[in-house]
Design an enzyme around this catalytic site. Sequence first.
Site, short mmCIF file in Angstrom:
data_model
loop_
_atom_site.label_atom_id
_atom_site.label_comp_id
_atom_site.label_asym_id
_atom_site.label_seq_id
_atom_site.Cartn_x
_atom_site.Cartn_y
_atom_site.Cartn_z
N ASP A 1 2.84 -7.69 -5.95
CA ASP A 1 1.73 -8.24 -5.20
C ASP A 1 0.91 -7.06 -4.88
O ASP A 1 -0.22 -7.28 -4.02
CB ASP A 1 2.11 -8.78 -3.84
N GLU A 2 0.61 -5.95 -5.80
CA GLU A 2 0.06 -4.86 -5.29
C GLU A 2 -0.33 -3.83 -6.41
O GLU A 2 0.75 -3.75 -7.09
CB GLU A 2 0.95 -3.90 -3.98
N ASP B 1 -3.89 -6.04 -2.45
CA ASP B 1 -2.63 -6.37 -1.94
C ASP B 1 -2.94 -7.94 -1.71
O ASP B 1 -3.53 -8.39 -0.94
CB ASP B 1 -2.57 -5.54 -0.65
#
Length: 438
Positions: free
Chosen positions: A105-106, A11
């Site tokens: 983002d993950e 993350d």
Amino acid sequence: MRSEASVLHLDLDAFFASVEQRDKPSLRGKPVVVGGVGARGVVATASYEARVFGVRSAMPASEARRRCPHAAFLAGRFLAYREASAQVMGRLRDLSPLVEPLSLDEAFVDLRAADPVPNFQRAGLQAVVDRLRAEVAEVTGGLTASVGVGSSKFMAKVATELAKPDGSWIVPAGTEVALLAPMKVGVIPGAGPVTVDRLQRIGIHLVGDLQGADVDELAQVVGRSHAAALVAFASAQDDRPVEPEREAKSISVEDTFETDLVDRDELTAILRRDARQVAGRLSAAGLFARTVSIKVRQHDFSTLTRSRTLLSATDRAEVIGSVAHGLLDAVDVTAGVRLLGVSVAGLTDVLQEELFAADADLVLDNRATTNDYPAPDPQQPLEQPRWLPGADVEHDEHGRGWVWGSGLGRVTVRFETRDTAPGPVRTFRLDDPQLRLS
């Protein structure tokens, strides 16, 4: 269940805000809030410096400004975020072909498929994680990532939460139950605010309380399938595979009433409550929806559905609830409603650029409209504010910079890039021929 910690979760820390701080030297170490800048804007991401003041994702921008008035409020630059995301996802796919992105983002990574397969002892895993975090910082120009590793997707995500910000955490196989026991029950997937409230009413506050719960007794409070899932997760039982390609599905919540309901205010309240549950499931899955629908079963068992498609995907409860309310307004409920439901479809795990527009979530579908969500003329292009705060610009004389603010026919620009020191601020007319968006 896996016998080793072989699922990795990454993350990127405060992703959108971190990209802005990377590219804008004057904002490094200062509070930054990224999101919608219009009257209905919401926070997409807040830097850790802004979070100290209580600013959080999904908070109305007006509330964020009240809590942290000295923060830099930026509209966001989707292309910059997508570029950084592609760099990170590419690095993850170099590590293993089995990468499941959850958002920009993950992502999850299956280390069993890595080439070469790592040593799954703690030292071997730590070496992999340290190298990955260093490479992410290198390819993105300094962005940081929190990384967790566990024996399942659930445990890997829990580990990442423990690692935040800018850290790593490995949960060795066999230690999961003991680690989870003292955590609040809300850490369990599917334990949203409504479920947590119900569990607390029967004395279940911690995951350890769930670990010893009787499924039959729990089913009387939350339903059998939900009860079984909660107890399984509490015991660290999660066999979900890392799936590189996730099929888009709908998410829905329905209520069947013992007696037909005719009060529109009561139906609206139920609809908004269901919308919050749908939004919670979207958020938990890292998904956004483009289409909102309602399902209404009337007193004679006839069933109708109404739907509306948004210009931009959303996971916001207030948007889903307001659209559903508008759809219900067009339905005659005077004869009674037996069942009412809300669903979303057109799911995506990529945040849409329009979420950063000044007035996002306009309605595209002309079949049903409300004053809150007017349907634009499909033949006319949507107009967006030209000089949004944070946008990249270039001036013939002063070079590259970004919009500090605009108004009254003027735009203020700070001239700096990620490779320079904090730069000077200058103001120009909006029609200055030497200034342009880049």
